[in-house]
Design an enzyme around this catalytic site. Structure first.
Site, PDB file in Angstrom:
ATOM      1  N   GLY A 123      14.557  -0.477  -2.627  1.00  0.00           N
ATOM      2  CA  GLY A 123      14.164   0.839  -1.641  1.00  0.00           C
ATOM      3  C   GLY A 123      14.513   0.185  -0.475  1.00  0.00           C
TER       4      GLY A 123
ATOM      5  N   PHE B 169      12.354  -0.678   1.397  1.00  0.00           N
ATOM      6  CA  PHE B 169      11.109  -1.449   1.884  1.00  0.00           C
ATOM      7  C   PHE B 169      11.198  -2.910   1.038  1.00  0.00           C
ATOM      8  CE2 PHE B 169      10.003   2.965   2.611  1.00  0.00           C
ATOM      9  CZ  PHE B 169       9.646   2.881   3.801  1.00  0.00           C
TER      10      PHE B 169
ATOM     11  N   VAL C 153      12.523  -4.937  -2.651  1.00  0.00           N
ATOM     12  CA  VAL C 153      12.548  -4.884  -4.254  1.00  0.00           C
ATOM     13  C   VAL C 153      11.305  -4.542  -5.161  1.00  0.00           C
ATOM     14  CG1 VAL C 153      13.756  -6.264  -6.086  1.00  0.00           C
ATOM     15  CG2 VAL C 153      14.438  -6.581  -3.633  1.00  0.00           C
TER      16      VAL C 153
ATOM     17  N   ASP D 215       6.265  11.374   2.767  1.00  0.00           N
ATOM     18  CA  ASP D 215       7.406  12.131   2.880  1.00  0.00           C
ATOM     19  C   ASP D 215       7.834  12.410   1.382  1.00  0.00           C
ATOM     20  OD1 ASP D 215       9.958   9.811   2.957  1.00  0.00           O
ATOM     21  OD2 ASP D 215       8.143   9.447   2.322  1.00  0.00           O
TER      22      ASP D 215
END
Ligand SMILES: *[C@@H]1O[C@H](CO)[C@@H](O)[C@H](O)[C@H]1NC(C)=O
Ligand SMILES: *[C@@H]1O[C@H](CO)[C@@H](O)[C@H](O)[C@H]1NC(C)=O
Ligand SMILES: *[C@@H]1O[C@H](CO)[C@@H](O)[C@H](O)[C@H]1NC(C)=O
Ligand SMILES: *[C@@H]1O[C@H](CO)[C@@H](O)[C@H](O)[C@H]1NC(C)=O
Ligand SMILES: *[C@@H]1O[C@H](CO)[C@@H](O)[C@H](O)[C@H]1NC(C)=O
Ligand SMILES: *[C@@H]1O[C@H](CO)[C@@H](O)[C@H](O)[C@H]1NC(C)=O
Ligand SMILES: *[C@@H]1O[C@H](CO)[C@@H](O)[C@H](O)[C@H]1NC(C)=O
Length: 922
Positions: free
Chosen positions: A584, A586, A588, A704
């Site tokens: 992602g 941010f 792994v 989100d």
């Protein structure tokens, strides 16, 4: 010496006629070349007697003194030796189609006026304007095809310069600080270029009356203070740049009649001196971030204010007193743009970042920690009489600590550490904790500079929390224990009930729909106030809201679940590539498997995702997030800090993300989601988000929505993941913005203007999810033609003409009439949720109410699970049960050591993934 000079003079005077003769021969050559270059031939230019050509004027010795060829539709390239016309005083070539390199004018010492504007010159040779000692006017505007060139600094050799025009001339770079060389300069027009940097200080000393610097491509930046000293100025066009800071006091600019400042980043209130300029006729201020009261000008002034400034009210009149005070505070910080953008309206307690209020609307905490603020500490803080915490640490503040702060009656914490403050620390009451370390030049009580030491009255270890909690410090433990016992008892009852429930479920097998609110909401919003920077404001707010202080007790404490790196290494097979679930934004995500077979997801965060977040902030954030438990929210189970590295442990969700089942099902070899599954998922998500919103209202959590953050468990029911902290957390803001980057297509239009996350922004994103569920299309599909690529735009257009919905529905759904009705209801809800105006969007509760009955209606037909294809019922209560049983036995009364954590993890509910690139979907 003298005779030598005289001899030289004699030789010169003998040579002079010869030189003149040669020069006029040169002029003839230049003029012949010029004639040959021009197309068409200018009327009246024929023969060799160039002094007779129309527009050409010669002096008595036959030297060219002026050429006027304006507006004759001429093209051609001007010969480069034009500057051999050494006697020329006027060159007027404007408004033609001349192209090629601009002729150098260097060393034309008699040239007074050069008009080269409105042509098609393509380049300016270096030093083209050197040595123009008589130059008064140079006009180059409107040569759009010039290759980029810098402001011609050689003009400093033209002390008589009165007018310099070079708008639309492709100037790049900064405006040099050379205006001291132009004592006569009155008109400077450099609009529509790509000049950057700030206004040079020498401009402030100039006599310029007419200043046009508007519409620079990248934008001039910096502050406008020096306008105040340009006392001759009458017209100022600085619009469409990137100027910052406040409009200066222009009371000495009495000739000013036209002030165009729109489309910049100006902040602060409009000075009254500007409103009372007697000659002012025209002012534009729109599209800035101006603050304070709405400015009022005399009727004689044409005013444009726009609607995107940050004035406190839309009608004239003073701002609320707290707002006025905070404006002074911002003023001392030189009106930073962050505050001007985010402090909207006339109520400082209405979601203003950095500000925390009590329930009666009084500011109790201001937290400016780590904002890169410069400037000083405003004495006006003393007007916030309910202020308890003031965090100004880790900025670049200078000046003194105002004495007036000592008058704040409620003040508990003043943190000014790590700035550049000077002077004596005033004497605060003994209940105030003052942190001053990291200010090199500060003096404590007449002592020597503290050079990074800690000073003030309090020690760093305890927060003196003033009147009430000081005395209840010891009793809070027993209250805490009582509360803990009560909660443990409640948990035990819950466990029993759940056991019964579960048995009942097993026996009746599929008689019920869902567990009644198993989540333990309220008590989980308490956060331990460890005096952590960045969260202290929020924490004190929350504490003041709860009647009993439970913050010391690990109530249902899933928080502080530190897990050792050894354990995580072991369960992920040393972070083996085979265990990568996805990558992602941010970091792994790895699959991990505990000894009993329970799967977890381990997110190894990239350093940039945690950013500047300090260890304590990180821990505080985790402490809160691990407490958020809801069956439609993916649980954060624990964390690990390993040196600089941070890891998060989540529930594992074996079915992967919604996006995979909606958009990539065929690639994964799964069947497409049925409409019933889709509505069920939508309802789950709505419930999860509704719960988050109920938390957000009282505290600090936000998130989100996009399909990769909606994860599907064993049973294909949805969970919402990746939520984080925002309010009152400077670092939370950072992480939130990172989260939102790349979620275009789900973002409500107002986000772009406000950058602020609200529940209505989630509602909008939820509406987009609904559209994706209906259409099977992604929010943003860049491969499609533009009119179809943005799902919301396309779908809303279809909604307007209802008949078309059938064509928009995901082809795999192939709806019967009943399903079609259901789809239309959801489509209508989606339209409602994505209304342009936030206030027209419903809240999540409404979405739950609309979707609930749609799911309920299928209940009877789902009696036989096998036929439904999905198991809606069993695994969640079980998982929950396991988790709660675990909580009640191992957590309720103590910290969990990392060695024990390993044992406690297996009983957590299973399932979590972040952003997958591949999943096995069974
Ligand atoms: C202008 O004059 C200076 C000194 O007289 C000379 O060095 C320079 O080359 C001249 N420039 C041009 C472009 O003729
Ligand atoms: C300006 O010159 C460019 C080539 O340098 C040419 O393509 C363009 O058409 C010219 N424009 C005008 C208005 O003459
Ligand atoms: C303006 O100049 C900057 C460099 O200073 C450059 O990056 C940018 O592309 C230029 N913009 C335009 C529109 O020419
Ligand atoms: C205006 O000019 C006066 C006299 O020079 C000076 O004292 C004053 O500070 C100036 N005001 C501003 C706002 O610059
Ligand atoms: C506090 O507020 C009062 C009135 O609202 C004002 O007169 C006073 O100047 C303020 N004090 C400071 C230090 O700004
Ligand atoms: C801090 O303040 C001192 C004294 O006012 C000044 O000399 C110094 O440059 C400042 N340092 C920084 C880093 O701003
Ligand atoms: C308090 O200060 C002492 C020494 O000044 C330091 O060792 C300790 O870590 C500090 N405690 C906290 C909580 O900052």
């Amino acid at each position: 010496m003298r005779s030598h000079c005289r001899r030289k003079f004699l030789i010169l005077s003998l040579l002079l006629p010869l030189l003149l003769c040669l020069s006029s021969a040169d002029d003839a050559a230049v003029m012949t070349k010029l004639l040959a270059a021009l197309s068409p031939t200018p009327s009246g230019w024929s023969g060799s007697a160039y002094c007779e050509w129309s527009g050409v004027v010669c002096d008595s010795s036959g030297r060219v003194s002026s050429i006027t060829l304006s507006s004759q539709s001429l093209s051609g390239t001007i010969p480069s030796n034009l500057n051999s016309l050494s006697q020329i005083t006027l060159l007027s070539l404007q408004n033609n189609r001349f192209s090629g390199t601009l002729p150098s004018l260097a060393n034309l010492t008699l040239l007074r006026e050069a008009y080269l504007d409105s042509n098609n010159f393509t380049s300016v040779p270096d030093g083209a304007f050197a040595g123009l000692s008589s130059l008064q006017t140079l006009s180059l505007s409107g040569n759009l095809n010039l290759s980029p060139w810098p402001f011609p600094s050689e003009l400093t050799q033209s002390p008589s310069l009165v007018t310099f025009y070079a708008s639309y001339a492709n100037l790049v770079g900064s405006i040099p600080d050379i205006f001291g060389s132009f004592p006569n300069l009155q008109n400077l027009r450099l609009s529509y270029n790509n000049l950057t940097g700030s206004l040079p200080s020498s401009l402030g000393m100039s006599e310029i009356q007419n200043l046009w610097l508007n519409n620079q491509a990248t934008g001039l930046s910096g502050r406008l203070d020096l306008l105040a000293t340009m006392i001759q100025i009458s017209q100022v066009w600085l619009h469409a740049n990137a100027f910052t800071g406040p409009i200066p006091d222009l009371s000495n600019c009495t000739s000013l009649f036209d002030l165009q400042l729109r489309d910049n980043q100006l902040t602060g209130p409009v000075p009254t001196s500007v409103m009372s300029l007697s000659n002012l006729r025209n002012i534009s201020l729109q599209n800035n971030k101006l603050q304070g009261p709405l400015p009022v000008f005399p009727k004689t002034v044409k005013v444009q204010l726009g609607t995107t400034n940050s004035f406190c009210l839309s009608t004239p009149g003073p701002c609320d007193s707290q707002v006025s005070t905070l404006l002074k505070v911002a003023g001392a910080l030189q009106y930073p743009i962050t505050l001007a953008e985010s402090w909207e309206g006339n109520d400082a307690c209405n979601q203003w970042p950095f500000i925390t209020c009590d329930s009666s609307g009084r500011v109790i905490a201001v937290n400016f920690a780590k904002q890169h603020f410069t400037g000083t500490i405003s004495p006006a803080f003393s007007n916030l009489t309910s202020l308890r915490s003031l965090y100004l640490n880790d900025n670049n503040l200078s000046g003194i600590i105002p004495e007036s702060l000592t008058t704040l009656p409620q003040l508990q914490t003043l943190d000014i550490s790590n700035n550049n403050l000077t002077g004596l620390v005033p004497k605060f009451g003994s209940s105030v904790k003052v942190v001053t370390k990291g200010n090199l030049y500060i003096l404590t009580n007449g002592s020597t500079p503290s050079a990074g030491g800690n000073s003030g009255s309090g020690s760093n270890s305890t927060i003196q929390s003033g009147s009430t909690s000081g005395e209840s410090k010891s009793s809070s433990v027993s209250i805490g224990m009582i509360v803990g016992l009560v909660i443990a008892a409640v948990v035990s009852v819950l466990v029993v009930l759940l056991l019964l429930y579960n048995c009942y479920v097993r026996r009746r097998h599929r008689k019920f729909g869902r567990v009644q609110n198993p989540e333990s909401g309220k008590e989980m919003t308490n956060v331990k106030d460890g005096g952590l920077n960045g969260y202290a404001g929020a924490a004190s707010e929350m504490q003041s809201q709860s009647s009993t202080d439970q913050s010391e007790i690990p109530v249902f404490d899933g928080g502080n679940v530190a897990i050792s790196i050894q354990v995580l290494r072991q369960v992920t097979n040393n972070f083996s590539e085979d265990n990568i679930l996805g990558k992602g934004g941010f970091g792994v995500v790895y699959r991990g498997e505990l000894q009993d077979g329970t799967k977890i997801a381990v997110k190894r965060m990239e350093a940039s995702a945690t950013g500047t977040k300090g260890m304590s902030e990180f821990q505080a954030e985790i402490a809160v997030l691990t407490k958020v438990r809801h069956r439609h929210l993916v649980a954060l189970l624990g964390y690990c800090i390993n040196g600089n590295e941070r890891l998060l442990v989540y529930e594992y969700m074996p079915q992967g993300t919604l996006g995979q089942h909606l958009f990539e099902w065929s690639e994964h070899g799964c069947p497409p989601l049925s409409w019933k599954q889709r509505v069920t998922i939508a309802l789950d998500v709505a419930r999860g988000v509704e719960y988050l919103h109920s938390l957000a209202r009282s505290s600090f959590i936000h998130r989100d929505l996009k399909p990769s953050n909606i994860l599907l468990g064993n049973d294909m029911r949805a969970k919402v993941a990746d939520f984080g902290l925002v309010k009152n957390a400077p670092d939370g803001k950072y992480s939130l913005e990172t989260r939102l980057a790349g979620t275009f297509g789900y973002l409500a239009p107002e986000y772009a203007a406000t950058g602020r996350v609200t529940t209505k922004i989630d509602v909008y994103a939820f509406g987009v999810i609904l559209m994706e569920l209906i259409t099977g299309r992604k929010a943003l599909e860049e491969t499609l033609p533009e009119e179809r690529s943005h799902l919301v735009t396309w779908f809303r257009r279809i909604l307007i003409s209802k008949g078309n919905i059938l064509n928009a529905i995901d082809a795999v759904l192939n709806p019967d009439e009943e399903t079609y009705d259901s789809i239309c209801r959801v489509a209508e809800l989606a339209g409602h949720c994505t209304a342009r105006e936030p206030h027209q969007r419903p809240d999540m509760g409404h979405a739950v109410n609309v979707l609930g009955p749609l799911v309920e209606q299928w209940k009877p037909s789902c009696q036989v699970e096998e036929n439904c294809g999905i198991d809606l019922h069993t695994s969640l209560p079980q998982a929950l049960l396991r988790w709660q049983a675990d909580e009640s036995t191992s957590r309720a009364f103590g910290d969990v050591s990392s060695s024990r954590t390993e044992a406690s993890i297996p009983s957590k509910p299973s399932g979590f993934t972040d952003t997958f690139s591949s999943t096995d979907c069974r």
